[in-house]
Design a protein around this motif. Structure first.
Motif, short mmCIF file in Angstrom:
data_model
loop_
_atom_site.label_atom_id
_atom_site.label_comp_id
_atom_site.label_asym_id
_atom_site.label_seq_id
_atom_site.Cartn_x
_atom_site.Cartn_y
_atom_site.Cartn_z
N LEU A 57 -57.28 -32.60 10.95
CA LEU A 57 -55.89 -33.02 11.02
C LEU A 57 -54.94 -31.96 10.49
CD1 LEU A 57 -53.83 -35.40 11.44
CD2 LEU A 57 -54.45 -36.16 9.13
N ASP A 58 -54.02 -31.52 11.35
CA ASP A 58 -53.00 -30.55 10.94
C ASP A 58 -51.99 -31.25 10.03
OD1 ASP A 58 -51.44 -28.27 10.78
OD2 ASP A 58 -50.54 -28.53 12.76
N ILE A 59 -51.49 -30.55 9.03
CA ILE A 59 -50.49 -31.13 8.14
C ILE A 59 -49.13 -31.20 8.82
CG2 ILE A 59 -49.17 -30.76 6.02
CD1 ILE A 59 -51.71 -29.92 4.64
N TRP A 60 -48.70 -30.10 9.43
CA TRP A 60 -47.37 -30.07 10.05
C TRP A 60 -47.50 -30.20 11.55
CZ3 TRP A 60 -43.83 -30.93 6.71
CH2 TRP A 60 -43.86 -30.36 5.44
N MET A 61 -47.11 -31.34 12.08
CA MET A 61 -47.06 -31.54 13.53
C MET A 61 -45.67 -32.04 13.87
SD MET A 61 -50.72 -33.26 14.40
CE MET A 61 -50.79 -34.22 12.89
N SER A 62 -45.20 -31.71 15.06
CA SER A 62 -43.86 -32.15 15.44
C SER A 62 -43.80 -33.68 15.44
CB SER A 62 -43.48 -31.59 16.81
OG SER A 62 -44.48 -31.89 17.76
N GLY A 63 -42.89 -34.21 14.65
CA GLY A 63 -42.69 -35.65 14.59
C GLY A 63 -43.64 -36.39 13.66
N THR A 64 -44.67 -35.72 13.16
CA THR A 64 -45.66 -36.40 12.31
C THR A 64 -46.06 -35.51 11.15
OG1 THR A 64 -46.57 -37.42 14.31
CG2 THR A 64 -47.89 -37.58 12.34
N ASP A 65 -46.12 -36.09 9.98
CA ASP A 65 -46.67 -35.38 8.83
C ASP A 65 -48.11 -35.84 8.67
OD1 ASP A 65 -47.48 -34.67 6.16
OD2 ASP A 65 -45.38 -34.42 5.64
N GLY A 66 -49.04 -34.91 8.80
CA GLY A 66 -50.46 -35.25 8.72
C GLY A 66 -50.84 -35.92 7.42
N ARG A 67 -50.11 -35.62 6.34
CA ARG A 67 -50.42 -36.25 5.05
C ARG A 67 -50.14 -37.75 5.11
NH1 ARG A 67 -47.04 -31.74 2.04
NH2 ARG A 67 -45.80 -32.33 3.83
N ASP A 68 -49.07 -38.14 5.83
CA ASP A 68 -48.78 -39.57 5.98
C ASP A 68 -49.87 -40.26 6.80
OD1 ASP A 68 -46.40 -39.29 4.56
OD2 ASP A 68 -45.20 -39.01 6.37
N VAL A 69 -50.32 -39.59 7.85
CA VAL A 69 -51.40 -40.13 8.68
C VAL A 69 -52.66 -40.29 7.84
CG1 VAL A 69 -52.91 -39.66 10.66
CG2 VAL A 69 -50.46 -39.17 10.82
N CYS A 70 -52.98 -39.28 7.05
CA CYS A 70 -54.16 -39.31 6.19
C CYS A 70 -54.10 -40.47 5.20
CB CYS A 70 -54.31 -37.97 5.46
SG CYS A 70 -55.79 -37.84 4.43
N LYS A 71 -52.95 -40.63 4.54
CA LYS A 71 -52.79 -41.71 3.57
C LYS A 71 -53.03 -43.07 4.22
CE LYS A 71 -49.33 -39.57 0.60
NZ LYS A 71 -47.91 -39.54 0.26
N LYS A 72 -52.44 -43.27 5.40
CA LYS A 72 -52.59 -44.55 6.08
C LYS A 72 -54.03 -44.80 6.49
CE LYS A 72 -47.84 -44.71 7.65
NZ LYS A 72 -46.90 -44.39 8.70
N LEU A 73 -54.71 -43.77 6.97
CA LEU A 73 -56.11 -43.93 7.36
C LEU A 73 -56.99 -44.25 6.16
CD1 LEU A 73 -56.43 -41.03 9.95
CD2 LEU A 73 -56.52 -43.48 10.44
N LYS A 74 -56.72 -43.62 5.03
CA LYS A 74 -57.51 -43.86 3.82
C LYS A 74 -57.22 -45.22 3.19
CE LYS A 74 -59.96 -40.10 3.78
NZ LYS A 74 -61.42 -40.14 3.91
N GLU A 75 -56.08 -45.82 3.53
CA GLU A 75 -55.73 -47.15 3.01
C GLU A 75 -56.37 -48.27 3.83
OE1 GLU A 75 -51.48 -47.10 3.15
OE2 GLU A 75 -51.30 -45.91 1.31
N GLN A 76 -56.73 -48.00 5.09
CA GLN A 76 -57.27 -49.03 5.97
C GLN A 76 -58.78 -49.15 5.79
OE1 GLN A 76 -56.06 -48.23 10.02
NE2 GLN A 76 -53.94 -47.91 9.43
N GLU A 77 -59.24 -50.37 5.74
CA GLU A 77 -60.67 -50.64 5.52
C GLU A 77 -61.56 -49.97 6.57
OE1 GLU A 77 -63.92 -51.85 3.61
OE2 GLU A 77 -61.91 -52.33 2.88
N ASN A 78 -61.17 -50.04 7.83
CA ASN A 78 -62.03 -49.53 8.91
C ASN A 78 -62.01 -48.01 9.06
OD1 ASN A 78 -59.40 -49.70 9.81
ND2 ASN A 78 -59.92 -50.37 11.86
N THR A 79 -61.10 -47.31 8.38
CA THR A 79 -61.05 -45.85 8.48
C THR A 79 -61.14 -45.16 7.11
OG1 THR A 79 -58.62 -45.95 8.52
CG2 THR A 79 -59.75 -45.80 10.65
N ARG A 80 -61.28 -45.94 6.07
CA ARG A 80 -61.28 -45.40 4.71
C ARG A 80 -62.34 -44.33 4.49
NH1 ARG A 80 -61.31 -50.07 1.53
NH2 ARG A 80 -59.06 -49.87 1.58
#
Length: 114
Positions: free
Chosen positions: A46-69
């Motif tokens: 996962l790239d950190i800087w993508m147009s329209g998306t911060d990879g760190r936010d994506v990572c945090k959300k994935l790590k918070e979800q039971e099925n992707t933790r």
């Protein structure tokens, strides 16, 4: 799965991983991973800087979800200064662009063997 908005990186890494025997999917938008309902990848590059998306936010959300933790996430960036924030977001590892393909393969093998 590779999420990066640089088509050159997507093509090169995808080709290298497929040559190495991996089944690879890619997206130029990290939020695509958040929209998946099932069939999550075994590992996410996962790239950190993508147009329209911060990879760190994506990572945090994935790590918070039971099925992707427990899905390993290796974050990549052209800036070494972002390694700390990548780890704080829950990334399992970090690679600085441009990265050595052998190092990437070693990290992928490590996380997939766990």
């Amino acid at each position: 799965m590779i999420a990066d908005d640089d088509p050159g990186i997507l093509d090169a890494v995808e080709a290298m991983l497929e040559f190495g025997g991996y089944e690879v999917s890619s997206t130029s938008n990290g939020a695509t991973v958040l929209e998946m309902q099932d069939h999550f990848p075994d590992l996410l590059l996962l790239d950190i800087w993508m147009s329209g998306t911060d990879g760190r936010d994506v990572c945090k959300k994935l790590k918070e979800q039971e099925n992707t933790r427990n899905m390993p996430i290796i974050m990549i960036s052209a800036s070494t200064e972002l390694e700390k924030s990548a780890k704080e977001a829950g990334a399992d590892d970090f690679l600085e662009k441009p990265f050595d393909m052998e190092e990437l393969l070693t990290k992928i093998e490590y996380f997939l063997s766990k």
